[in-house]
Scaffold this motif. Sequence first.
Motif, mmCIF file in Angstrom:
data_model
loop_
_atom_site.group_PDB
_atom_site.id
_atom_site.type_symbol
_atom_site.label_atom_id
_atom_site.label_comp_id
_atom_site.label_asym_id
_atom_site.label_seq_id
_atom_site.Cartn_x
_atom_site.Cartn_y
_atom_site.Cartn_z
ATOM 1 N N GLU A 1 62.756 10.016 54.822
ATOM 2 C CA GLU A 1 62.867 10.770 54.020
ATOM 3 C C GLU A 1 62.721 10.840 52.943
ATOM 4 O O GLU A 1 61.734 9.838 52.693
ATOM 5 N N GLU A 2 63.269 12.010 52.074
ATOM 6 C CA GLU A 2 62.793 11.568 50.763
ATOM 7 C C GLU A 2 63.304 11.211 49.442
ATOM 8 O O GLU A 2 64.008 10.429 49.480
ATOM 9 N N VAL A 3 62.338 9.558 49.020
ATOM 10 C CA VAL A 3 62.508 9.231 47.992
ATOM 11 C C VAL A 3 61.904 8.822 47.457
ATOM 12 O O VAL A 3 60.634 10.060 47.191
ATOM 13 N N HIS A 4 62.065 8.146 46.097
ATOM 14 C CA HIS A 4 61.139 8.062 44.391
ATOM 15 C C HIS A 4 61.601 6.876 43.785
ATOM 16 O O HIS A 4 62.543 6.370 44.287
ATOM 17 N N LEU A 5 60.620 6.699 43.067
ATOM 18 C CA LEU A 5 60.396 5.075 42.515
ATOM 19 C C LEU A 5 61.859 5.506 41.307
ATOM 20 O O LEU A 5 61.193 6.838 40.200
ATOM 21 N N ALA A 6 62.953 4.999 40.650
ATOM 22 C CA ALA A 6 63.856 5.173 39.317
ATOM 23 C C ALA A 6 63.039 5.424 38.006
ATOM 24 O O ALA A 6 63.248 6.091 38.026
ATOM 25 N N SER A 7 61.702 4.609 38.171
ATOM 26 C CA SER A 7 60.491 4.769 36.880
ATOM 27 C C SER A 7 60.194 6.020 37.116
ATOM 28 O O SER A 7 59.801 6.347 35.731
ATOM 29 N N GLY A 8 59.426 7.003 38.038
ATOM 30 C CA GLY A 8 58.902 7.853 38.318
ATOM 31 C C GLY A 8 57.498 7.811 38.072
ATOM 32 O O GLY A 8 56.879 9.174 38.974
ATOM 33 N N ALA A 9 57.061 6.490 38.903
ATOM 34 C CA ALA A 9 55.795 6.269 38.365
ATOM 35 C C ALA A 9 55.563 7.132 40.273
ATOM 36 O O ALA A 9 56.562 7.452 41.313
ATOM 37 N N ARG A 10 54.765 7.234 40.274
ATOM 38 C CA ARG A 10 54.272 8.074 41.635
ATOM 39 C C ARG A 10 54.238 6.628 43.055
ATOM 40 O O ARG A 10 54.279 5.339 42.627
ATOM 41 N N LEU A 11 54.585 7.224 44.400
ATOM 42 C CA LEU A 11 55.145 6.945 45.263
ATOM 43 C C LEU A 11 54.421 7.063 46.341
ATOM 44 O O LEU A 11 54.189 8.209 46.906
ATOM 45 N N GLU A 12 53.207 6.816 47.468
ATOM 46 C CA GLU A 12 52.302 6.857 48.590
ATOM 47 C C GLU A 12 53.287 6.528 49.418
ATOM 48 O O GLU A 12 52.349 4.758 49.746
ATOM 49 N N GLY A 13 53.323 6.292 50.581
ATOM 50 C CA GLY A 13 53.232 5.207 52.045
ATOM 51 C C GLY A 13 51.913 5.654 52.578
ATOM 52 O O GLY A 13 51.187 7.024 52.907
ATOM 53 N N PHE A 14 51.656 4.864 52.762
ATOM 54 C CA PHE A 14 50.313 4.768 53.076
ATOM 55 C C PHE A 14 50.480 3.663 55.102
ATOM 56 O O PHE A 14 49.553 3.240 55.559
ATOM 57 N N ASP B 1 63.125 -0.759 54.360
ATOM 58 C CA ASP B 1 63.068 -0.952 55.673
ATOM 59 C C ASP B 1 63.702 0.668 56.458
ATOM 60 O O ASP B 1 63.840 0.723 55.525
ATOM 61 N N SER B 2 64.319 0.305 57.214
ATOM 62 C CA SER B 2 65.050 1.630 57.898
ATOM 63 C C SER B 2 66.293 2.449 57.752
ATOM 64 O O SER B 2 66.910 2.644 58.082
ATOM 65 N N GLU B 3 66.704 0.584 57.072
ATOM 66 C CA GLU B 3 68.313 0.879 56.657
ATOM 67 C C GLU B 3 68.416 0.744 55.465
ATOM 68 O O GLU B 3 69.671 0.374 55.053
ATOM 69 N N GLY B 4 67.643 1.236 54.802
ATOM 70 C CA GLY B 4 67.998 1.702 53.298
ATOM 71 C C GLY B 4 67.984 0.630 51.884
ATOM 72 O O GLY B 4 69.087 0.345 51.352
ATOM 73 N N GLY C 1 60.957 -11.832 40.052
ATOM 74 C CA GLY C 1 60.809 -11.513 38.818
ATOM 75 C C GLY C 1 59.934 -9.915 38.492
ATOM 76 O O GLY C 1 60.713 -8.704 38.265
ATOM 77 N N LEU C 2 58.957 -9.608 39.017
ATOM 78 C CA LEU C 2 58.267 -8.470 39.261
ATOM 79 C C LEU C 2 59.000 -6.759 40.075
ATOM 80 O O LEU C 2 58.946 -5.569 39.248
ATOM 81 N N GLY C 3 60.236 -7.097 40.690
ATOM 82 C CA GLY C 3 60.359 -6.339 41.630
ATOM 83 C C GLY C 3 61.584 -5.499 40.522
ATOM 84 O O GLY C 3 61.935 -4.623 41.831
ATOM 85 N N GLN C 4 62.061 -5.889 39.720
ATOM 86 C CA GLN C 4 63.527 -5.546 39.605
ATOM 87 C C GLN C 4 63.218 -4.538 38.933
ATOM 88 O O GLN C 4 63.635 -3.630 38.450
ATOM 89 N N ASP C 5 61.292 -3.977 38.226
ATOM 90 C CA ASP C 5 60.893 -2.902 38.207
ATOM 91 C C ASP C 5 60.117 -1.724 39.005
ATOM 92 O O ASP C 5 60.232 -1.036 38.623
ATOM 93 N N PHE C 6 60.763 -2.261 40.410
ATOM 94 C CA PHE C 6 60.383 -1.287 40.937
ATOM 95 C C PHE C 6 61.729 -0.426 41.828
ATOM 96 O O PHE C 6 61.346 -1.033 43.115
ATOM 97 N N VAL C 7 62.449 0.463 41.855
ATOM 98 C CA VAL C 7 63.884 0.331 42.680
ATOM 99 C C VAL C 7 63.875 2.194 43.161
ATOM 100 O O VAL C 7 63.414 2.949 42.110
ATOM 101 N N LEU C 8 63.522 1.761 44.371
ATOM 102 C CA LEU C 8 63.550 2.860 45.507
ATOM 103 C C LEU C 8 65.013 3.595 45.576
ATOM 104 O O LEU C 8 65.778 3.593 45.059
ATOM 105 N N VAL C 9 64.938 5.086 45.448
ATOM 106 C CA VAL C 9 65.962 5.732 45.192
ATOM 107 C C VAL C 9 65.641 7.086 46.662
ATOM 108 O O VAL C 9 65.035 7.732 46.369
ATOM 109 N N PHE C 10 66.729 6.870 47.030
ATOM 110 C CA PHE C 10 67.395 8.155 47.871
ATOM 111 C C PHE C 10 67.422 9.340 47.460
ATOM 112 O O PHE C 10 68.568 9.099 46.664
#
Length: 175
Positions: free
Chosen positions: A33-46, A71-74, A152-161
């Motif tokens: 499914e189409e997702v992006h980071l709220a920050s606009g940073a590049r996202l690469e599924g690997f 995960d697949s549950e959002g 801590g660090l994870g607060q800056d990495f919000v994934l958006v549907f």
Amino acid sequence: MASLIASVRAHDEVAGFLARVGDFDLGNGDHGEEVHLASGARLEGFAGDAAGGTFFFCGDGGEERPVLYADSEGRATLVAVGLPELLRLLLVVPWWRDCTAFTAEQSGQLAAEYLADLPDLVADRDRAAAVLGLGLPSEAAVLARLRETVVGLGQDFVLVFTPEGEPYDPLFTGS
């Protein structure tokens, strides 16, 4: 220096161990499914897991980039800073998704279940780490780092549907 991804791919035993025990498959990096980071940073599924989850590199660069798991549950969270850290997590605490309290006590209970089903887990893990050239920290150190990363660090990495503009929920409650 060869990349860790290339090393995993070059060693069927290591790739098989990571897929079987760590639920980590380099052949399955499409999130579906189409997702992006709220920050606009590049996202690469690997890489992915058997349940439809995806590991993403965040930002620009190579294997040193932060790694987000969705995960697949959002639900999603940052789980490591760099592929070496992720592989140490998968090798030392492959039950990390269920270790929601990040404690050695909870991890020990989960480890006992894994070891009952996989009595050669530690020996197989140590062989995989040696092939990859990774030193393995203690379980307590890995759990502390996971907690630090998630909380801590994870607060800056919000994934958006992307289609709905809605952020994924945190993978760990309280994070």
